[in-house]
Scaffold this active site. Sequence first.
Site, short mmCIF file in Angstrom:
data_model
loop_
_atom_site.label_atom_id
_atom_site.label_comp_id
_atom_site.label_asym_id
_atom_site.label_seq_id
_atom_site.Cartn_x
_atom_site.Cartn_y
_atom_site.Cartn_z
CG ASP A 12 -1.84 -1.27 1.32
OD1 ASP A 12 -2.11 -1.64 0.16
OD2 ASP A 12 -2.22 -1.65 2.37
CE LYS A 15 2.50 -2.50 -4.35
NZ LYS A 15 1.89 -2.02 -2.93
CE LYS A 17 0.63 10.53 -7.60
NZ LYS A 17 0.49 11.72 -7.06
N GLY A 39 -4.61 -4.40 -3.94
CA GLY A 39 -5.45 -3.46 -4.09
C GLY A 39 -4.80 -2.13 -4.57
CG HIS A 40 -2.17 -2.19 -6.90
ND1 HIS A 40 -0.99 -2.67 -7.83
CD2 HIS A 40 -1.71 -2.89 -5.78
CE1 HIS A 40 -0.39 -3.69 -7.16
NE2 HIS A 40 -0.61 -3.70 -5.82
CD GLN A 222 0.83 -8.99 -2.54
OE1 GLN A 222 1.49 -9.48 -3.05
NE2 GLN A 222 -0.46 -8.82 -2.83
CB THR A 298 -7.81 -5.92 -0.85
OG1 THR A 298 -7.19 -5.11 -1.69
CG2 THR A 298 -8.32 -7.13 -0.99
CB VAL A 412 2.57 16.41 -2.71
CG1 VAL A 412 3.74 16.45 -2.50
CG2 VAL A 412 2.35 16.96 -4.21
#
Length: 422
Positions: A12, A15, A17, A39-40, A222, A298, A412
């Site tokens: 989390d 990644k 973004k 969960g990206h 992960q 997730t 940011v």
Amino acid sequence: MNTVLIGLQWGDEGKGKIVDILSSGVDYIVRYQGGNNAGHTVVVEDKEFVFHLIPSGILHKGKICVIANGVVIDPESLIFELEYLKKNGISIDNKLKISQLCHVIMPYHRILDKLRESKRAHKIGTTGRGIGPCYSDKISRCGIRVIDLLNPKVFKEKLKDNIKEKSEIFQKVYNHSGFDFDEIYSKYLDYGKKMSKFVSNTPLLLQEAVRKNKSILFEGAQGTFLDIDFGTYPFVTSSNVTAGGVCNGTGVAPTAIDKVIGVIKAYTTRVGQGPFPTEFHDELAAFIRKKGKEFGATTGRPRRCGWFDAVIAKYAVSLSGVGELAVTKLDVLDDLKEISICTGYKYKGKIFHEFPHDFEVLDNICPVYKTFKGWNKDTSKVRKFSDLPKNAVDYLSRLEDLISAKITILSVGSKRAETIFC
Ligand code: GDP
Ligand code: IMO
Ligand code: MG
């Protein structure tokens, strides 16, 4: 240029973004491990997309997105995600390629994941998606692969063997009623049909891409400390998250990898159980969780929060040969009076700077902190590194020095524009 992008903490890190941003400059975006435990999040304008199996580059036109052989696929989750994209007007047809060799998460994997968790004295806090049991079957050589779903005869034999063995174990060990062969067989044959148009020989596809000098972005899921070998075992996931996992997970040779980018939060979070040396006390955790919206993409679980840990970050950088850093969520620290970085661990009166794997040690270490003055300014509107408050620059410079890697991207905010290229 072929780039690996991995998380350097416990997942989390943001990644999704960063992959979305870098996707505009590459030809292929490839997931190489994990499954729908990931969960990206990608935010475009005011719309938030969360990807679990599909590479986070899918929103870009003209890119090939690959779910490579190291990924475990829950077809139900994949089909749900495909429909979600379709509903949102995102075309996928010629863009998505799925490896024939991916192992398939079956209903008994999901159930076993939860049953095992319920019996453990020290719970891992898994996502309950069946990830561990599916990878276990892969290694035990009884797994079912995507290619098997496309061949009714082969699938029938493999499923029969599995159901026979699993039903017996489930009944005897877990007091569970077992599984109905016909129901699973017809459901998964149908899933196979729905997936078939995306299925291809992805090692060949990617090797061809390398030969043609196309550029590939490998999207890690992960984070380093959830890696099955190097993480805080057994509080880890069941795959190789680190850059080493790319080759086994895709069929692309190590010599084809040019660069590794590590994504890291300006502080630390973790979902699930396990050691977390720099974890905040409740009040600070609640503040950061609220400001950083630290709830699992997730499972929705609240994420545990803590200070930036340079000991783990340095180890993660060397494990994967990270040369560049994408530091995310700096804005979340904007309002703090003081900000700390853990520079070492104290154990039995001695300070050390290497990550210990002994649980006894990890449980009893005391983090050694270097504390910085906060900057108390809104950084979310800053677009140039030179416009950052001095205290923020000091914090980031120290972070770079401690972990021996250069920040090239600074995030940011969750939106695409809320990014500084350094
Ligand atoms: P991933 O699993 O590494 O892709 O990360 P997640 O998507 O699970 O979690 C990262 C969360 O932080 C998401 O909600 C992102 O939209 C958000 N995010 C990413 N970068 C930034 C940032 O720089 N600032 C803030 N405030 N949020 C961010
Ligand atoms: P992304 O890709 C954060 C954690 C779970 C649990 C452990 C094992 O979004 O960063 P599993 O279901 O994999 O067997 O659970 O790993 N975990 C994650 N934590 N982000 C993730 O993915 C995670 N995927 C698994 O919470 O502690
Ligand atoms: Mg995530």
